[in-house]
Design a protein around this motif. Structure first.
Motif, PDB file in Angstrom:
ATOM      1  N   LEU A   1     -19.107 -16.428 -17.628  1.00  0.00           N
ATOM      2  CA  LEU A   1     -17.843 -17.144 -17.756  1.00  0.00           C
ATOM      3  C   LEU A   1     -16.729 -16.623 -16.856  1.00  0.00           C
ATOM      4  CD1 LEU A   1     -17.976 -17.444 -21.634  1.00  0.00           C
ATOM      5  CD2 LEU A   1     -18.595 -19.193 -19.943  1.00  0.00           C
ATOM      6  N   SER A   2     -16.714 -15.324 -16.613  1.00  0.00           N
ATOM      7  CA  SER A   2     -15.676 -14.713 -15.772  1.00  0.00           C
ATOM      8  C   SER A   2     -16.291 -13.586 -14.962  1.00  0.00           C
ATOM      9  CB  SER A   2     -14.554 -14.126 -16.631  1.00  0.00           C
ATOM     10  OG  SER A   2     -13.905 -15.124 -17.376  1.00  0.00           O
ATOM     11  N   PRO A   3     -15.833 -13.421 -13.711  1.00  0.00           N
ATOM     12  CA  PRO A   3     -16.354 -12.302 -12.911  1.00  0.00           C
ATOM     13  C   PRO A   3     -15.855 -10.970 -13.445  1.00  0.00           C
ATOM     14  CG  PRO A   3     -14.613 -13.443 -11.727  1.00  0.00           C
ATOM     15  CD  PRO A   3     -14.866 -14.229 -12.982  1.00  0.00           C
TER      16      PRO A   3
ATOM     17  N   THR B   1     -44.078 -12.694 -39.575  1.00  0.00           N
ATOM     18  CA  THR B   1     -45.149 -12.185 -40.433  1.00  0.00           C
ATOM     19  C   THR B   1     -44.601 -10.924 -41.088  1.00  0.00           C
ATOM     20  OG1 THR B   1     -46.117 -10.766 -38.728  1.00  0.00           O
ATOM     21  CG2 THR B   1     -46.975 -13.019 -38.862  1.00  0.00           C
ATOM     22  N   SER B   2     -45.338 -10.351 -41.978  1.00  0.00           N
ATOM     23  CA  SER B   2     -44.908  -9.110 -42.600  1.00  0.00           C
ATOM     24  C   SER B   2     -44.740  -8.043 -41.529  1.00  0.00           C
ATOM     25  CB  SER B   2     -45.942  -8.663 -43.635  1.00  0.00           C
ATOM     26  OG  SER B   2     -45.537  -7.457 -44.223  1.00  0.00           O
ATOM     27  N   GLY B   3     -43.540  -7.494 -41.433  1.00  0.00           N
ATOM     28  CA  GLY B   3     -43.279  -6.448 -40.446  1.00  0.00           C
ATOM     29  C   GLY B   3     -42.912  -6.952 -39.072  1.00  0.00           C
ATOM     30  N   GLU B   4     -42.684  -8.249 -38.904  1.00  0.00           N
ATOM     31  CA  GLU B   4     -42.319  -8.819 -37.600  1.00  0.00           C
ATOM     32  C   GLU B   4     -41.208  -9.842 -37.802  1.00  0.00           C
ATOM     33  OE1 GLU B   4     -44.254 -11.641 -34.149  1.00  0.00           O
ATOM     34  OE2 GLU B   4     -45.606 -10.400 -35.330  1.00  0.00           O
ATOM     35  N   VAL B   5     -40.062  -9.596 -37.162  1.00  0.00           N
ATOM     36  CA  VAL B   5     -38.891 -10.457 -37.328  1.00  0.00           C
ATOM     37  C   VAL B   5     -38.296 -10.763 -35.956  1.00  0.00           C
ATOM     38  CG1 VAL B   5     -36.543 -10.594 -38.291  1.00  0.00           C
ATOM     39  CG2 VAL B   5     -38.358  -9.474 -39.597  1.00  0.00           C
ATOM     40  N   THR B   6     -37.903 -12.007 -35.747  1.00  0.00           N
ATOM     41  CA  THR B   6     -37.168 -12.381 -34.545  1.00  0.00           C
ATOM     42  C   THR B   6     -35.695 -12.476 -34.912  1.00  0.00           C
ATOM     43  OG1 THR B   6     -39.055 -13.619 -33.671  1.00  0.00           O
ATOM     44  CG2 THR B   6     -36.903 -14.075 -32.697  1.00  0.00           C
ATOM     45  N   LEU B   7     -34.868 -11.685 -34.196  1.00  0.00           N
ATOM     46  CA  LEU B   7     -33.428 -11.667 -34.419  1.00  0.00           C
ATOM     47  C   LEU B   7     -32.743 -12.488 -33.334  1.00  0.00           C
ATOM     48  CD1 LEU B   7     -32.995  -7.849 -35.144  1.00  0.00           C
ATOM     49  CD2 LEU B   7     -33.161  -9.706 -36.821  1.00  0.00           C
ATOM     50  N   HIS B   8     -31.776 -13.270 -33.737  1.00  0.00           N
ATOM     51  CA  HIS B   8     -30.976 -14.082 -32.815  1.00  0.00           C
ATOM     52  C   HIS B   8     -29.539 -13.552 -32.889  1.00  0.00           C
ATOM     53  CE1 HIS B   8     -33.968 -17.544 -32.807  1.00  0.00           C
ATOM     54  NE2 HIS B   8     -34.401 -16.756 -33.775  1.00  0.00           N
ATOM     55  N   HIS B   9     -29.075 -12.913 -31.810  1.00  0.00           N
ATOM     56  CA  HIS B   9     -27.714 -12.379 -31.774  1.00  0.00           C
ATOM     57  C   HIS B   9     -26.863 -13.199 -30.802  1.00  0.00           C
ATOM     58  CE1 HIS B   9     -29.687  -8.624 -33.246  1.00  0.00           C
ATOM     59  NE2 HIS B   9     -28.574  -8.542 -33.935  1.00  0.00           N
ATOM     60  N   GLN B  10     -25.717 -13.628 -31.274  1.00  0.00           N
ATOM     61  CA  GLN B  10     -24.707 -14.194 -30.389  1.00  0.00           C
ATOM     62  C   GLN B  10     -23.980 -12.997 -29.791  1.00  0.00           C
ATOM     63  OE1 GLN B  10     -21.432 -16.157 -32.343  1.00  0.00           O
ATOM     64  NE2 GLN B  10     -21.363 -17.692 -30.730  1.00  0.00           N
ATOM     65  N   VAL B  11     -23.917 -12.950 -28.478  1.00  0.00           N
ATOM     66  CA  VAL B  11     -23.324 -11.811 -27.791  1.00  0.00           C
ATOM     67  C   VAL B  11     -22.224 -12.303 -26.868  1.00  0.00           C
ATOM     68  CG1 VAL B  11     -23.773  -9.839 -26.299  1.00  0.00           C
ATOM     69  CG2 VAL B  11     -25.576 -10.677 -27.783  1.00  0.00           C
ATOM     70  N   SER B  12     -21.123 -11.570 -26.877  1.00  0.00           N
ATOM     71  CA  SER B  12     -20.027 -11.816 -25.955  1.00  0.00           C
ATOM     72  C   SER B  12     -19.722 -10.502 -25.258  1.00  0.00           C
ATOM     73  CB  SER B  12     -18.801 -12.315 -26.727  1.00  0.00           C
ATOM     74  OG  SER B  12     -17.705 -12.478 -25.855  1.00  0.00           O
ATOM     75  N   VAL B  13     -19.613 -10.531 -23.938  1.00  0.00           N
ATOM     76  CA  VAL B  13     -19.229  -9.347 -23.181  1.00  0.00           C
ATOM     77  C   VAL B  13     -17.775  -9.533 -22.768  1.00  0.00           C
ATOM     78  CG1 VAL B  13     -19.619  -7.938 -21.126  1.00  0.00           C
ATOM     79  CG2 VAL B  13     -21.569  -8.860 -22.411  1.00  0.00           C
ATOM     80  N   GLU B  14     -16.937  -8.691 -23.329  1.00  0.00           N
ATOM     81  CA  GLU B  14     -15.500  -8.760 -23.079  1.00  0.00           C
ATOM     82  C   GLU B  14     -15.134  -7.884 -21.889  1.00  0.00           C
ATOM     83  OE1 GLU B  14     -14.118  -7.212 -26.786  1.00  0.00           O
ATOM     84  OE2 GLU B  14     -14.524  -9.070 -27.873  1.00  0.00           O
ATOM     85  N   ILE B  15     -14.109  -8.319 -21.157  1.00  0.00           N
ATOM     86  CA  ILE B  15     -13.537  -7.542 -20.063  1.00  0.00           C
ATOM     87  C   ILE B  15     -12.193  -7.032 -20.562  1.00  0.00           C
ATOM     88  CG2 ILE B  15     -12.752  -7.543 -17.663  1.00  0.00           C
ATOM     89  CD1 ILE B  15     -14.440 -10.151 -17.307  1.00  0.00           C
TER      90      ILE B  15
ATOM     91  N   ALA C   1     -16.725 -12.122 -19.973  1.00  0.00           N
ATOM     92  CA  ALA C   1     -17.554 -12.159 -18.771  1.00  0.00           C
ATOM     93  C   ALA C   1     -18.804 -12.985 -19.019  1.00  0.00           C
ATOM     94  CB  ALA C   1     -17.953 -10.743 -18.353  1.00  0.00           C
ATOM     95  N   LEU C   2     -19.319 -12.891 -20.234  1.00  0.00           N
ATOM     96  CA  LEU C   2     -20.636 -13.451 -20.528  1.00  0.00           C
ATOM     97  C   LEU C   2     -20.690 -13.868 -21.991  1.00  0.00           C
ATOM     98  CD1 LEU C   2     -23.942 -11.728 -19.569  1.00  0.00           C
ATOM     99  CD2 LEU C   2     -23.524 -12.252 -21.930  1.00  0.00           C
ATOM    100  N   ALA C   3     -21.391 -14.956 -22.248  1.00  0.00           N
ATOM    101  CA  ALA C   3     -21.716 -15.368 -23.616  1.00  0.00           C
ATOM    102  C   ALA C   3     -23.196 -15.712 -23.623  1.00  0.00           C
ATOM    103  CB  ALA C   3     -20.880 -16.573 -24.040  1.00  0.00           C
ATOM    104  N   ALA C   4     -23.907 -15.256 -24.653  1.00  0.00           N
ATOM    105  CA  ALA C   4     -25.353 -15.469 -24.688  1.00  0.00           C
ATOM    106  C   ALA C   4     -25.856 -15.516 -26.123  1.00  0.00           C
ATOM    107  CB  ALA C   4     -26.066 -14.342 -23.943  1.00  0.00           C
ATOM    108  N   LEU C   5     -27.002 -16.145 -26.285  1.00  0.00           N
ATOM    109  CA  LEU C   5     -27.760 -16.071 -27.529  1.00  0.00           C
ATOM    110  C   LEU C   5     -29.031 -15.303 -27.188  1.00  0.00           C
ATOM    111  CD1 LEU C   5     -27.945 -16.742 -30.488  1.00  0.00           C
ATOM    112  CD2 LEU C   5     -29.059 -18.881 -29.886  1.00  0.00           C
TER     113      LEU C   5
END
Length: 156
Positions: free
Chosen positions: A101-103, A123-137, A144-148
């Motif tokens: 989003l920004s340099p 499955t037991s012992g296996e999980v997929t995590l989805h994090h919304q991430v923002s990189v601030e300047i 700077a960045l937004a991601a899933l």
């Protein structure tokens, strides 16, 4: 750089929809940018030539590669996310969305902000995590960045 205290996988997964953590600030130095440019063979002047970037780009100087900012998410996650007790392995699974989003100017400080959006037990012992991430300047209005970001964790 310190990692936060441990939590159980069940407690972590219960945090869906909540902010999980914020990393410390990381200074993005010209040396980091130059090293990344050499590693990736992306030595465009906007990254590695301060004089030309100041004269011939709209950025007023050199900027970090978007992919360098993205790569720093790993370091940010170590600081911002709690250690999951019993975790045996964690792997990148990918990104559903990434936007630059920004340099990030050389010498700027950035940090990551993480929100857990989904915890999908495969499955037991296996999980997929989805994090919304923002990189601030530091000092900037826009990130700077937004991601899933998807990671797969394995635990006892």
């Amino acid at each position: 750089m310190t990692q936060r205290p441990g939590v159980s996988a069940v407690d972590y997964m219960a945090q869906v929809g909540k902010d999980i953590g914020v990393s410390g600030w990381i200074e993005v130095t010209q040396a980091m940018i130059d090293s990344f440019a050499k590693t990736t063979f992306d030595e465009q002047f906007i990254h590695v030539d301060p004089a030309r970037a100041k004269a011939d780009s709209p950025f007023g100087g050199t900027i970090a590669h978007g992919f360098l900012t993205l790569a720093l998410l790993s370091r940010m996650a170590v600081e911002a996310l709690p250690r999951i007790d019993g975790l045996t392995m964690s792997v990148n699974y990918g990104f559903d969305k990434v936007r630059f989003l920004s340099p990030v100017p050389s010498g700027a400080r950035i940090r990551g902000r993480f929100r857990l959006m989904e915890a999908e037990e495969r499955t037991s012992g296996e999980v997929t995590l989805h994090h919304q991430v923002s990189v601030e300047i530091e000092g900037a209005d826009r990130p700077a960045l937004a991601a899933l970001w998807l990671t797969r964790i394995y635990f006892d």
